[in-house]
Write a protein that holds these residues in place. Structure first.
Motif, PDB file in Angstrom:
ATOM      1  N   ARG A   1      53.395   9.116  61.300  1.00  0.00           N
ATOM      2  CA  ARG A   1      54.448   8.983  62.011  1.00  0.00           C
ATOM      3  C   ARG A   1      54.538   9.479  63.338  1.00  0.00           C
ATOM      4  O   ARG A   1      53.823  10.568  63.540  1.00  0.00           O
ATOM      5  CB  ARG A   1      55.839   9.706  61.307  1.00  0.00           C
ATOM      6  CG  ARG A   1      56.136   9.037  60.316  1.00  0.00           C
ATOM      7  CD  ARG A   1      57.344   9.628  59.423  1.00  0.00           C
ATOM      8  NE  ARG A   1      57.267   9.190  58.154  1.00  0.00           N
ATOM      9  CZ  ARG A   1      58.459   8.591  57.653  1.00  0.00           C
ATOM     10  NH1 ARG A   1      59.523   8.626  58.506  1.00  0.00           N
ATOM     11  NH2 ARG A   1      58.770   8.282  56.401  1.00  0.00           N
ATOM     12  N   THR A   2      54.935   8.906  64.293  1.00  0.00           N
ATOM     13  CA  THR A   2      55.022   9.374  65.721  1.00  0.00           C
ATOM     14  C   THR A   2      56.194  10.471  65.687  1.00  0.00           C
ATOM     15  O   THR A   2      57.481  10.025  65.456  1.00  0.00           O
ATOM     16  CB  THR A   2      55.301   8.338  66.892  1.00  0.00           C
ATOM     17  OG1 THR A   2      54.278   7.183  66.297  1.00  0.00           O
ATOM     18  CG2 THR A   2      55.007   8.785  68.232  1.00  0.00           C
ATOM     19  N   GLN A   3      55.925  11.552  66.228  1.00  0.00           N
ATOM     20  CA  GLN A   3      56.793  12.617  66.467  1.00  0.00           C
ATOM     21  C   GLN A   3      56.978  13.020  68.097  1.00  0.00           C
ATOM     22  O   GLN A   3      55.766  13.171  68.678  1.00  0.00           O
ATOM     23  CB  GLN A   3      56.902  13.552  65.590  1.00  0.00           C
ATOM     24  CG  GLN A   3      56.612  13.370  64.187  1.00  0.00           C
ATOM     25  CD  GLN A   3      55.849  14.372  63.495  1.00  0.00           C
ATOM     26  OE1 GLN A   3      55.787  15.639  63.788  1.00  0.00           O
ATOM     27  NE2 GLN A   3      54.760  13.607  62.877  1.00  0.00           N
ATOM     28  N   LEU A   4      58.113  13.363  68.652  1.00  0.00           N
ATOM     29  CA  LEU A   4      58.007  13.894  69.700  1.00  0.00           C
ATOM     30  C   LEU A   4      59.416  15.095  69.758  1.00  0.00           C
ATOM     31  O   LEU A   4      60.361  14.766  69.484  1.00  0.00           O
ATOM     32  CB  LEU A   4      58.372  13.121  70.854  1.00  0.00           C
ATOM     33  CG  LEU A   4      58.432  13.343  72.346  1.00  0.00           C
ATOM     34  CD1 LEU A   4      57.907  12.084  73.037  1.00  0.00           C
ATOM     35  CD2 LEU A   4      59.654  13.689  72.686  1.00  0.00           C
ATOM     36  N   LEU A   5      58.875  16.411  70.271  1.00  0.00           N
ATOM     37  CA  LEU A   5      60.122  17.229  70.297  1.00  0.00           C
ATOM     38  C   LEU A   5      60.640  17.075  71.687  1.00  0.00           C
ATOM     39  O   LEU A   5      59.702  17.325  72.898  1.00  0.00           O
ATOM     40  CB  LEU A   5      59.472  18.805  70.027  1.00  0.00           C
ATOM     41  CG  LEU A   5      60.163  20.081  70.638  1.00  0.00           C
ATOM     42  CD1 LEU A   5      61.362  19.998  69.450  1.00  0.00           C
ATOM     43  CD2 LEU A   5      59.634  21.089  70.673  1.00  0.00           C
TER      44      LEU A   5
ATOM     45  N   ALA B   1      51.252   9.815  65.286  1.00  0.00           N
ATOM     46  CA  ALA B   1      50.588   8.451  65.687  1.00  0.00           C
ATOM     47  C   ALA B   1      50.782   8.261  66.943  1.00  0.00           C
ATOM     48  O   ALA B   1      51.851   8.837  67.564  1.00  0.00           O
ATOM     49  CB  ALA B   1      51.335   7.515  64.485  1.00  0.00           C
ATOM     50  N   PRO B   2      50.160   7.224  67.545  1.00  0.00           N
ATOM     51  CA  PRO B   2      50.374   6.861  68.869  1.00  0.00           C
ATOM     52  C   PRO B   2      51.939   6.119  69.056  1.00  0.00           C
ATOM     53  O   PRO B   2      52.557   5.583  67.991  1.00  0.00           O
ATOM     54  CB  PRO B   2      49.328   5.544  69.305  1.00  0.00           C
ATOM     55  CG  PRO B   2      48.457   5.711  68.249  1.00  0.00           C
ATOM     56  CD  PRO B   2      49.213   6.444  67.014  1.00  0.00           C
ATOM     57  N   LEU B   3      52.380   6.539  70.210  1.00  0.00           N
ATOM     58  CA  LEU B   3      53.805   6.021  70.474  1.00  0.00           C
ATOM     59  C   LEU B   3      53.882   4.678  70.738  1.00  0.00           C
ATOM     60  O   LEU B   3      53.188   3.794  71.685  1.00  0.00           O
ATOM     61  CB  LEU B   3      54.590   6.901  71.583  1.00  0.00           C
ATOM     62  CG  LEU B   3      55.942   6.472  72.080  1.00  0.00           C
ATOM     63  CD1 LEU B   3      56.947   6.683  70.883  1.00  0.00           C
ATOM     64  CD2 LEU B   3      56.475   7.181  73.050  1.00  0.00           C
ATOM     65  N   SER B   4      54.638   3.773  70.119  1.00  0.00           N
ATOM     66  CA  SER B   4      54.678   2.290  70.416  1.00  0.00           C
ATOM     67  C   SER B   4      55.920   1.913  71.159  1.00  0.00           C
ATOM     68  O   SER B   4      57.087   2.254  70.578  1.00  0.00           O
ATOM     69  CB  SER B   4      54.741   1.444  69.185  1.00  0.00           C
ATOM     70  OG  SER B   4      55.010   0.051  69.331  1.00  0.00           O
ATOM     71  N   ALA B   5      55.906   1.502  71.965  1.00  0.00           N
ATOM     72  CA  ALA B   5      57.316   0.804  72.718  1.00  0.00           C
ATOM     73  C   ALA B   5      57.921   0.006  72.084  1.00  0.00           C
ATOM     74  O   ALA B   5      59.168  -0.531  72.468  1.00  0.00           O
ATOM     75  CB  ALA B   5      56.899   0.654  74.338  1.00  0.00           C
ATOM     76  N   ASN B   6      57.445  -0.651  71.193  1.00  0.00           N
ATOM     77  CA  ASN B   6      57.983  -2.018  70.643  1.00  0.00           C
ATOM     78  C   ASN B   6      58.704  -1.392  69.571  1.00  0.00           C
ATOM     79  O   ASN B   6      59.604  -2.181  68.631  1.00  0.00           O
ATOM     80  CB  ASN B   6      57.087  -3.025  70.327  1.00  0.00           C
ATOM     81  CG  ASN B   6      56.293  -3.620  71.569  1.00  0.00           C
ATOM     82  OD1 ASN B   6      56.808  -3.657  72.380  1.00  0.00           O
ATOM     83  ND2 ASN B   6      55.163  -3.903  71.201  1.00  0.00           N
ATOM     84  N   ARG B   7      58.673  -0.285  69.109  1.00  0.00           N
ATOM     85  CA  ARG B   7      59.586  -0.047  67.871  1.00  0.00           C
ATOM     86  C   ARG B   7      60.720   1.042  68.121  1.00  0.00           C
ATOM     87  O   ARG B   7      60.677   1.623  69.291  1.00  0.00           O
ATOM     88  CB  ARG B   7      58.402   1.087  66.876  1.00  0.00           C
ATOM     89  CG  ARG B   7      57.144  -0.080  66.374  1.00  0.00           C
ATOM     90  CD  ARG B   7      56.430   0.915  65.179  1.00  0.00           C
ATOM     91  NE  ARG B   7      57.364   0.984  64.148  1.00  0.00           N
ATOM     92  CZ  ARG B   7      56.730   1.469  63.073  1.00  0.00           C
ATOM     93  NH1 ARG B   7      55.599   1.837  62.914  1.00  0.00           N
ATOM     94  NH2 ARG B   7      57.487   1.673  62.014  1.00  0.00           N
TER      95      ARG B   7
END
Lengths: 120, 187
Positions: B138-142, B162-168
């Motif tokens: 999973r992509t996470q971001l604080l 995981a890498p951040l996808s702009a399409n999700r």
């Protein structure tokens, strides 16, 4: 028949085994074992380095640490201050609740207090 | 998200060669704590030598246990130092208490002792933290910095997992799922 054995980073390689097979298997096995051990050790070290690569360096990702007080008399801010004190950082007050970042952290003194006392 | 302030302090030196980002949590804020533990690499459980953990603390620990904790470091942060005679007993009981919830804990650090403080910092600065399996893909971001830019919510932070996808879709805890308008790198 001559037997060439290479030891070291290339590992052990018998070029011509010839008739001296029996005597050589013991040496062969030992060298194989040692090489195996050396390789496993190197792999393990490499695994640790690659796993921590994300965090290391000036522009590495910061390690996110959540401070959770489990009793009413413990304040997360005080915990952060104690941890920062060791690092010798002169920081602004960490927030009561929130995020505070220590960039490129290091330990400045060894035994806390002893260096300062000696140098004064 | 309102409680997330952001302060950065720059400090260069040499030993641990890493940056730390602390999330300080208030007592008895369940969802904030759960959300913080979802993104944290390390969790420092701060116990007290004077006050026992009550039912709320117990429930919190069980909830965290169910959610999945990353690398845990247990500390004792008491307002005043412990009596030398009582200390070993207290530490032992605190350790056995926390081992019920986090069996991998080997020791409890006393923040009144400078060597233990150093060991705590070392525990959170060195090595690789153990993360729950469900976080791996999973992509996470604080969100270090959150503001409105041109009518859109702009969240700044370090992308992890995981890498951040702009399409999700992006999930903001307690607010729901949102579409991503733009991903930009901030230098």
């Amino acid at each position: 028949m001559t037997l060439k054995l290479y030891s070291g980073p290339l590992g052990r390689l018998a070029r011509k085994s010839g008739q001296a097979g029996q005597a050589n298997t013991a040496a062969q096995n030992r060298l194989n074992r040692r090489n195996q051990a050396r390789q496993t050790q190197a792999q393990k070290r490499q695994a640790l380095v690659s796993a921590t690569r994300v965090f290391s360096g000036v522009d590495g990702a910061p390690r996110i640490v959540a401070i959770i007080p489990l009793t009413p008399d413990v304040k997360a801010r005080d915990v952060v201050q104690s941890l920062e004190s060791v690092l010798g950082t002169s920081t602004e007050q960490p927030p009561e609740t929130g995020i505070c970042k220590l960039r490129y952290v290091c330990e400045v003194t060894f035994g806390v207090g002893s260096f300062a006392d000696d140098c004064s | 998200m309102e409680w997330a302030l952001s302060l950065t302090t720059a400090h260069r030196a040499d030993r641990f060669k890493t940056s730390l980002q602390f999330i300080t949590l208030p007592y008895r804020h369940l969802y904030a704590t759960l959300d913080a533990c979802k993104v944290a690499d390390y969790v420092v459980l701060a116990l007290s030598s004077e006050v026992e953990v009550d039912n709320w603390g117990d429930s919190l620990l069980r909830t965290l246990q169910a959610q999945g904790l990353p690398e845990v470091v247990t500390v004792v942060a008491s307002p005043s130092p412990m009596e030398p005679k009582a200390k070993p007993g207290i530490m032992k009981s605190l350790l056995s208490f926390i081992q019920y919830f986090v069996p991998t804990q080997q020791r409890v650090f006393d923040l009144q002792t400078s060597s233990d403080v150093l060991n705590t910092v070392r525990a959170i600065s060195e090595g690789r933290p153990e993360i729950s399996k469900w976080r791996e893909g999973r992509t996470q971001l604080l969100g270090e910095h959150v503001e409105y830019v041109d009518g859109l919510l702009a969240v700044t932070g370090v992308v992890r997992g995981a890498p951040l996808s702009a399409n999700r879709l992006i999930h903001l805890p307690t607010y729901g799922d949102f579409q991503v308008s733009k991903v930009s790198v901030k230098r």
